[in-house]
Design an enzyme around this catalytic site. Structure first.
Site, short mmCIF file in Angstrom:
data_model
loop_
_atom_site.label_atom_id
_atom_site.label_comp_id
_atom_site.label_asym_id
_atom_site.label_seq_id
_atom_site.Cartn_x
_atom_site.Cartn_y
_atom_site.Cartn_z
N GLY A 293 1.12 -1.09 -0.04
CA GLY A 293 -0.05 -0.29 0.42
C GLY A 293 0.55 1.16 0.29
O GLY A 293 0.52 2.43 0.58
N SER B 65 -3.74 -0.15 14.46
CA SER B 65 -5.23 1.27 14.42
C SER B 65 -4.38 1.55 15.91
O SER B 65 -5.03 0.47 16.20
CB SER B 65 -5.59 0.74 13.85
OG SER B 65 -6.68 2.15 14.02
N TYR C 65 -13.65 -3.02 11.42
CA TYR C 65 -11.97 -3.18 11.32
C TYR C 65 -11.42 -2.62 12.85
O TYR C 65 -9.85 -3.45 12.40
CB TYR C 65 -12.27 -1.14 11.21
CG TYR C 65 -10.92 -0.39 11.25
CD1 TYR C 65 -9.89 -0.65 9.77
CD2 TYR C 65 -10.24 0.19 11.63
CE1 TYR C 65 -9.15 -0.04 9.84
CE2 TYR C 65 -9.35 0.97 12.08
CZ TYR C 65 -8.27 0.77 10.41
OH TYR C 65 -7.83 1.59 9.66
N1 LIG Z 1 -5.68 7.18 8.44
C1 LIG Z 1 -5.72 6.82 9.55
O1 LIG Z 1 -6.03 7.88 10.74
C2 LIG Z 1 -5.26 5.65 10.30
C3 LIG Z 1 -5.00 5.58 11.34
C4 LIG Z 1 -5.19 3.82 11.65
C5 LIG Z 1 -4.43 3.48 11.40
N2 LIG Z 1 -3.93 4.10 9.98
C6 LIG Z 1 -3.98 2.22 9.12
O2 LIG Z 1 -2.53 2.71 8.37
C7 LIG Z 1 -2.73 1.76 6.64
C8 LIG Z 1 -2.57 2.36 5.69
O3 LIG Z 1 -3.73 4.09 5.94
P1 LIG Z 1 -3.75 5.06 4.93
O4 LIG Z 1 -4.53 6.23 5.79
O5 LIG Z 1 -2.33 5.39 4.54
O6 LIG Z 1 -4.78 4.81 4.37
P2 LIG Z 1 -4.78 5.50 2.74
O7 LIG Z 1 -4.64 6.41 1.84
O8 LIG Z 1 -6.74 4.47 1.65
O9 LIG Z 1 -3.79 4.02 1.62
C9 LIG Z 1 -3.87 2.65 1.43
C10 LIG Z 1 -3.63 2.20 1.07
O10 LIG Z 1 -3.20 0.37 1.44
C11 LIG Z 1 -3.43 0.12 -0.55
N3 LIG Z 1 -4.55 -0.58 -0.65
C12 LIG Z 1 -5.76 -0.53 -1.06
N4 LIG Z 1 -7.05 -1.53 -0.78
C13 LIG Z 1 -5.97 -1.77 -1.25
C14 LIG Z 1 -6.49 -3.58 -1.37
N5 LIG Z 1 -7.44 -4.00 -1.78
N6 LIG Z 1 -5.12 -4.30 -1.75
C15 LIG Z 1 -4.01 -4.23 -1.52
N7 LIG Z 1 -3.54 -2.57 -0.95
C16 LIG Z 1 -4.29 -1.63 -1.01
C17 LIG Z 1 -3.78 1.43 -1.33
O11 LIG Z 1 -3.04 1.05 -2.63
P3 LIG Z 1 -4.18 1.29 -4.26
O12 LIG Z 1 -4.49 3.24 -3.68
O13 LIG Z 1 -2.91 1.23 -5.01
O14 LIG Z 1 -5.53 1.39 -3.65
C18 LIG Z 1 -2.79 2.16 -0.69
O15 LIG Z 1 -1.55 2.82 -0.99
C19 LIG Z 1 -3.93 0.83 7.28
O16 LIG Z 1 -3.58 -0.49 7.45
C20 LIG Z 1 -4.84 1.77 7.84
O17 LIG Z 1 -5.89 0.83 8.41
C21 LIG Z 1 -4.61 4.34 9.24
#
Ligand SMILES: NC(=O)c1ccc[n+]([C@@H]2O[C@H](COP(=O)([O-])OP(=O)(O)OC[C@H]3O[C@@H](n4cnc5c(N)ncnc54)[C@H](OP(=O)(O)O)[C@@H]3O)[C@@H](O)[C@H]2O)c1
Length: 250
Positions: free
Chosen positions: A14, A143, A156
């Site tokens: 990702g 998370s 989630y």
């Molecule tokens: N943002 C927050 O507040 C937050 C808080 C706690 C934990 N997290 C965790 O941190 C991690 C990254 O989150 P983020 O906020 O950076 O998310 P994001 O901006 O939505 O990016 C998600 C990444 O995961 C990839 N992805 C999405 N669907 C996928 C699939 N079906 N198979 C493989 N890869 C996939 C996406 O690739 P494409 O774009 O190419 O589809 C993208 O590169 C996640 O595990 C999330 O649960 C985030």
């Protein structure tokens, strides 16, 4: 003491957006050879063409959509071609929110597949390579919702709690091989994922409740991951490091 990743091969799932994109940038700057993933074939093609144009031979994007088992196993097949993978960051994640009484089994399977099954399969694969080399760092991005929760987060939270459990157990199995496994659990980070699940009003209300008075940036999260993945981390394993500006303690 300096953090650097020269001669290290780093896998980040990702890595096309949000936290993963920041990680790719930071590890790249610190000299790592990068194996990166994203789900959109057109975007991956363009990113790889840009890398070739800029002569960045040690960075490559792979198309991997963990909603599909075939796509997940295609990626693990590619990973087997590497004689070493020093760092693995299971970062890909999705969220679809609803009250438990309205959630569908499709959402359950999809979110489990991306957030829990894929990290398990990838940990299993890379740990075999790391075991042979007697070195490895695995970081799973969980998370705060693996520790606390909020309305409409039943799936989630299940996946992120599961990932914290997987991390604890894998850390025990892999410690004898000098492989350290940890979780990083972000609070609220300003990325597409957050914008999809929280309205602007909800974000403003949240900011008032975060002791640090702001959401996290992807850089705030990346810095912790860089440390845990580096040679400076010689003894932290099986832990879940919460990076939330103090939110879970309020
Ligand atoms: N943002 C927050 O507040 C937050 C808080 C706690 C934990 N997290 C965790 O941190 C991690 C990254 O989150 P983020 O906020 O950076 O998310 P994001 O901006 O939505 O990016 C998600 C990444 O995961 C990839 N992805 C999405 N669907 C996928 C699939 N079906 N198979 C493989 N890869 C996939 C996406 O690739 P494409 O774009 O190419 O589809 C993208 O590169 C996640 O595990 C999330 O649960 C985030």
């Amino acid at each position: 003491m300096e953090i650097h990743f020269e001669n290290k091969v780093v896998l980040i799932t990702g890595a096309t957006h949000g936290i993963g994109k920041q990680l790719a940038h930071d590890f790249g700057k610190l000299g790592a050879e990068l194996i990166l993933t994203g789900t959109r074939p057109d975007e991956i093609k363009e990113l790889n063409e840009n890398l070739i144009r800029n002569n960045r031979k040690n960075i490559k994007y792979y198309c991997a959509d963990f909603l599909s088992e075939d796509s997940l196993f295609n990626l693990t097949h590619e990973l087997r071609k590497f004689s070493k993978i020093d760092v693995c960051i299971n970062n890909s994640g999705i969220n679809r929110i609803d009250y438990i009484y309205d959630t569908s089994l499709t959402d359950w399977s999809d979110i489990i597949n991306v957030n829990l099954k894929a990290p398990f399969v990838i940990c299993r694969e890379v740990s075999q390579i790391m075991k042979k080399n007697g070195y490895g760092k695995i970081i799973n991005i969980a998370s705060i919702f693996g520790v606390i929760s909020r309305e409409k987060r039943s799936i989630y939270s299940s996946t992120k709690s599961g990932l914290i459990g997987l991390t604890r157990a894998a850390a025990i199995d892999l410690a004898p091989y000098n492989i350290l496994v940890n979780c990083v659990s972000p609070g609220f980070v300003l990325t597409d994922l957050t914008k999809k699940t929280l309205s602007e009003t909800e974000i403003k209300d949240l900011v008032k409740r975060i002791p640090m008075g702001r959401l996290a940036t992807p850089e705030d999260i990346s810095k912790v991951i860089l440390f845990l993945s580096s040679e400076l981390n010689t003894y932290i394993s099986g832990q879940n490091i919460i990076v939330d500006g103090g939110y879970v303690n309020t």
